[in-house]
Design an enzyme around this catalytic site. Structure first.
Site, PDB file in Angstrom:
ATOM      1  N   ARG A 164       1.085  -1.399  -0.098  1.00 11.26           N
ATOM      2  CA  ARG A 164       0.316  -0.039  -0.036  1.00 11.26           C
ATOM      3  C   ARG A 164       0.965   1.098   0.102  1.00 11.26           C
ATOM      4  O   ARG A 164       0.431   2.502   0.682  1.00 11.26           O
ATOM      5  CB  ARG A 164      -0.779  -0.110   1.417  1.00 11.26           C
ATOM      6  CG  ARG A 164      -1.831  -1.148   1.210  1.00 11.26           C
ATOM      7  CD  ARG A 164      -2.939  -1.130   0.152  1.00 11.26           C
ATOM      8  NE  ARG A 164      -4.098  -1.941   0.124  1.00 11.26           N
ATOM      9  CZ  ARG A 164      -3.733  -3.049   0.301  1.00 11.26           C
ATOM     10  NH1 ARG A 164      -2.766  -3.653  -0.395  1.00 11.26           N
ATOM     11  NH2 ARG A 164      -5.535  -3.567   0.277  1.00 11.26           N
ATOM     12  N   SER A 236     -10.852  -1.004   3.784  1.00  8.21           N
ATOM     13  CA  SER A 236     -10.016  -1.070   4.421  1.00  8.21           C
ATOM     14  C   SER A 236      -9.971   0.064   4.790  1.00  8.21           C
ATOM     15  O   SER A 236      -8.806   0.845   4.262  1.00  8.21           O
ATOM     16  CB  SER A 236      -8.843  -2.246   4.794  1.00  8.21           C
ATOM     17  OG  SER A 236      -8.712  -3.207   3.448  1.00  8.21           O
ATOM     18  N   GLU A 332      -5.013   3.709   6.349  1.00  9.66           N
ATOM     19  CA  GLU A 332      -4.409   3.261   5.064  1.00  9.66           C
ATOM     20  C   GLU A 332      -5.864   4.008   4.172  1.00  9.66           C
ATOM     21  O   GLU A 332      -5.033   3.810   2.921  1.00  9.66           O
ATOM     22  CB  GLU A 332      -5.269   1.461   4.351  1.00  9.66           C
ATOM     23  CG  GLU A 332      -5.193   1.342   3.341  1.00  9.66           C
ATOM     24  CD  GLU A 332      -5.932   0.711   2.588  1.00  9.66           C
ATOM     25  OE1 GLU A 332      -4.991   0.861   1.305  1.00  9.66           O
ATOM     26  OE2 GLU A 332      -6.678   0.096   2.446  1.00  9.66           O
TER      27      GLU A 332
HETATM   28  N1  EPU Z   1     -10.651 -11.012   9.984  1.00  6.45           N
HETATM   29  C1  EPU Z   1     -11.279 -11.475  11.533  1.00  6.45           C
HETATM   30  N2  EPU Z   1     -12.122 -10.665  11.862  1.00  6.45           N
HETATM   31  C2  EPU Z   1     -12.982  -9.816  10.650  1.00  6.45           C
HETATM   32  C3  EPU Z   1     -12.274  -9.875   9.246  1.00  6.45           C
HETATM   33  C4  EPU Z   1     -10.912 -10.793   8.911  1.00  6.45           C
HETATM   34  O1  EPU Z   1     -10.504 -12.158  12.868  1.00  6.45           O
HETATM   35  O2  EPU Z   1     -13.552  -9.054  11.147  1.00  6.45           O
HETATM   36  C5  EPU Z   1      -9.380 -12.182   9.632  1.00  6.45           C
HETATM   37  C6  EPU Z   1      -9.872 -13.555   9.144  1.00  6.45           C
HETATM   38  O3  EPU Z   1      -9.033 -14.667  10.343  1.00  6.45           O
HETATM   39  C7  EPU Z   1      -9.036 -13.460   8.337  1.00  6.45           C
HETATM   40  C8  EPU Z   1      -8.366 -12.154   8.297  1.00  6.45           C
HETATM   41  O4  EPU Z   1      -8.646 -11.871   9.121  1.00  6.45           O
HETATM   42  O5  EPU Z   1      -8.378 -15.088   7.810  1.00  6.45           O
HETATM   43  C9  EPU Z   1      -7.520 -11.484   6.660  1.00  6.45           C
HETATM   44  O6  EPU Z   1      -9.295 -10.843   6.317  1.00  6.45           O
HETATM   45  P1  EPU Z   1      -9.306 -10.790   5.060  1.00  6.45           P
HETATM   46  O7  EPU Z   1      -9.351 -11.569   3.845  1.00  6.45           O
HETATM   47  O8  EPU Z   1     -10.826 -10.182   5.304  1.00  6.45           O
HETATM   48  O9  EPU Z   1      -7.935  -9.286   4.065  1.00  6.45           O
HETATM   49  P2  EPU Z   1      -7.775  -7.927   4.897  1.00  6.45           P
HETATM   50  O10 EPU Z   1      -6.402  -8.618   5.781  1.00  6.45           O
HETATM   51  O11 EPU Z   1      -8.596  -7.954   6.366  1.00  6.45           O
HETATM   52  C10 EPU Z   1      -7.072  -7.063   2.862  1.00  6.45           C
HETATM   53  C11 EPU Z   1      -6.985  -6.294   2.283  1.00  6.45           C
HETATM   54  C12 EPU Z   1      -8.122  -5.782   2.248  1.00  6.45           C
HETATM   55  C13 EPU Z   1      -7.894  -7.420   0.530  1.00  6.45           C
HETATM   56  C14 EPU Z   1      -8.151  -8.142   1.232  1.00  6.45           C
HETATM   57  C15 EPU Z   1      -8.038  -9.419   0.755  1.00  6.45           C
HETATM   58  C16 EPU Z   1      -5.682  -4.803   3.953  1.00  6.45           C
HETATM   59  C17 EPU Z   1      -5.773  -3.417   4.667  1.00  6.45           C
HETATM   60  N3  EPU Z   1      -6.315  -4.460   3.300  1.00  6.45           N
HETATM   61  O12 EPU Z   1      -8.053  -6.688   3.795  1.00  6.45           O
HETATM   62  O13 EPU Z   1      -7.817  -4.787   0.905  1.00  6.45           O
HETATM   63  O14 EPU Z   1      -9.705  -7.156  -0.299  1.00  6.45           O
HETATM   64  O15 EPU Z   1      -7.214  -8.438   2.145  1.00  6.45           O
HETATM   65  O16 EPU Z   1      -6.406  -9.805   0.268  1.00  6.45           O
HETATM   66  O17 EPU Z   1      -4.571  -5.001   3.365  1.00  6.45           O
HETATM   67  C18 EPU Z   1      -8.504  -2.409   0.839  1.00  6.45           C
HETATM   68  O18 EPU Z   1      -7.493  -2.093   1.029  1.00  6.45           O
HETATM   69  O19 EPU Z   1      -9.842  -1.244   0.609  1.00  6.45           O
HETATM   70  C19 EPU Z   1      -9.117  -3.155   0.961  1.00  6.45           C
HETATM   71  C20 EPU Z   1     -10.774  -3.588   0.678  1.00  6.45           C
END
Ligand code: EPU
Length: 336
Positions: A164, A236, A332
């Site tokens: 990012r 995010s 972010e």
């Molecule tokens: N999780 C929780 N609680 C929640 C949601 C998720 O505990 O409410 C845990 C779960 O264990 C899950 C892990 O967090 O396995 C990761 O969650 P997720 O796969 O939804 O991804 P994220 O890390 O929250 C990142 C990006 C997103 C992108 C997704 C999918 C960042 C800041 N965000 O989110 O990007 O869509 O991965 O690759 O890196 C954005 O940048 O605006 C965005 C949406």
């Protein structure tokens, strides 16, 4: 150039916040860009370039001039046996670009489906999802610096792409005009991201087909992430923090079920969503702002939020993660 004064920004930020800008201009050609750096131009200062406003939080009215790029077409400029080089205008809507390139048989961007925003903002924060990021496909970026009045082309190795981040984030006076992307003519999908792999397996789908992968990503995103047209949000809100081994081990000892990604031999990335959920913020509302019920990393506008409401909620979350886990979260989204 289209120029508007005293503009409501409600339709120019996906949070749907009702801030105002002193001026908003739409850049249509080279002369318009030159006018930005012309000392006799009397557009209110400071300038800031926006795309679809999908990663912005307007904490108050903007006193300067917001700039938008209007060039919204793309074309293949070079074709090789295995790949094509595409030049895309900064004003293209990102997901339309992804859909159109896939339909023509130019592959690679499937994991980045449905990300809101424009092509011009894709290198700025190096958008990423489901194990892929824009930097993997960008060859060079053409931009204009309104401070010096110069045009420049940056080869990918000079763009300082990271998680990012990029050189463009550090130079707000650079406007991205076009981007050259190298896309493969052969399908080479990346489906190792857990949520994507699970979805494809569960539904017995062909993980080697980029169009199938796009549909899967669209389905997963639609099921987890709120549609900003219905409930304002900027994806995010925070970055996933990277922590050192000592802190990581101490948290893991107390929470063996904590999800994480290995970043390097000594650093680990922890999902901020998990930290926020552990601190019981999921679904919490404060004034007009809230934490999304399905994805704790997303702050939402309940319909009547001000930028201040969102910032106050964000500040409280940051404080609580710091107190409970000793981790500093960083936004972010860009706060203006
Ligand atoms: N999780 C929780 N609680 C929640 C949601 C998720 O505990 O409410 C845990 C779960 O264990 C899950 C892990 O967090 O396995 C990761 O969650 P997720 O796969 O939804 O991804 P994220 O890390 O929250 C990142 C990006 C997103 C992108 C997704 C999918 C960042 C800041 N965000 O989110 O990007 O869509 O991965 O690759 O890196 C954005 O940048 O605006 C965005 C949406």
């Amino acid at each position: 150039m289209k120029i508007n004064y005293h503009v409501s920004l409600k339709d120019f930020n996906t949070f749907g916040l009702d801030a105002k800008a002193a001026c908003l201009i739409e850049i249509e050609d080279w002369d318009d860009l030159q006018a930005l750096s012309d000392s006799t131009s009397d557009f209110p200062k400071p300038y800031y370039c926006i795309g679809q406003g999908s990663n912005l939080l307007f904490s108050r009215d903007y006193e300067g001039t917001l700039i938008r790029m209007a060039n919204n077409s793309w074309e293949v400029i070079e074709e090789y046996q295995d790949y094509v080089l595409i030049q895309a205008g900064a004003g293209c809507i990102w997901d339309e670009f992804v859909e159109q390139t896939l339909a023509k048989g130019y592959f690679g961007l499937e994991n980045l489906s449905l990300i809101p925003g424009t092509v011009g903002s894709s290198p700025v924060q190096n958008i990423g999802a489901y194990g892929a990021e824009a930097a993997q496909f960008i060859e060079r970026v053409h931009c204009f610096d309104w401070e010096t009045g110069l045009f420049a082309t940056l080869e990918k190795e000079y763009c300082e792409f990271g998680y990012r981040q990029s050189i463009f984030k550090q130079h707000p006076s650079w406007v991205v005009i076009w981007i050259e992307f190298a896309l493969s003519k052969m399908a080479q999908t990346q489906t190792y991201y857990q949520a994507l792999e699970d979805y494809l397996e569960k539904n017995e789908l062909d993980s080697g087909n980029p169009l199938v992968v796009r549909s899967a990503v669209v389905e997963i995103r639609n099921s987890k992430l709120p549609d900003y047209k219905k409930i304002g949000n900027a994806g995010s809100f925070f970055k996933n923090p990277v922590v050192g081994a000592e802190l990581f081990e101490s948290i893991r000892a107390k929470h063996p079920q904590m999800p994480f990604y290995v970043e390097s031999e000594t650093t680990y990335k922890i999902p901020a969503a998990w930290l926020i959920e552990q601190c019981e913020w999921k679904g919490v509302r404060l004034n007009g702002a809230g934490v999304h019920e399905n994805q704790a990393l997303i702050l939402v506008n309940l319909g009547w939020a001000t930028g201040k409401d969102v910032l106050e909620l964000a500040d409280r979350i940051v404080e609580s993660i710091k107190n409970n886990f000793g981790i500093q979260l960083h936004p972010e989204v860009i706060v203006l």
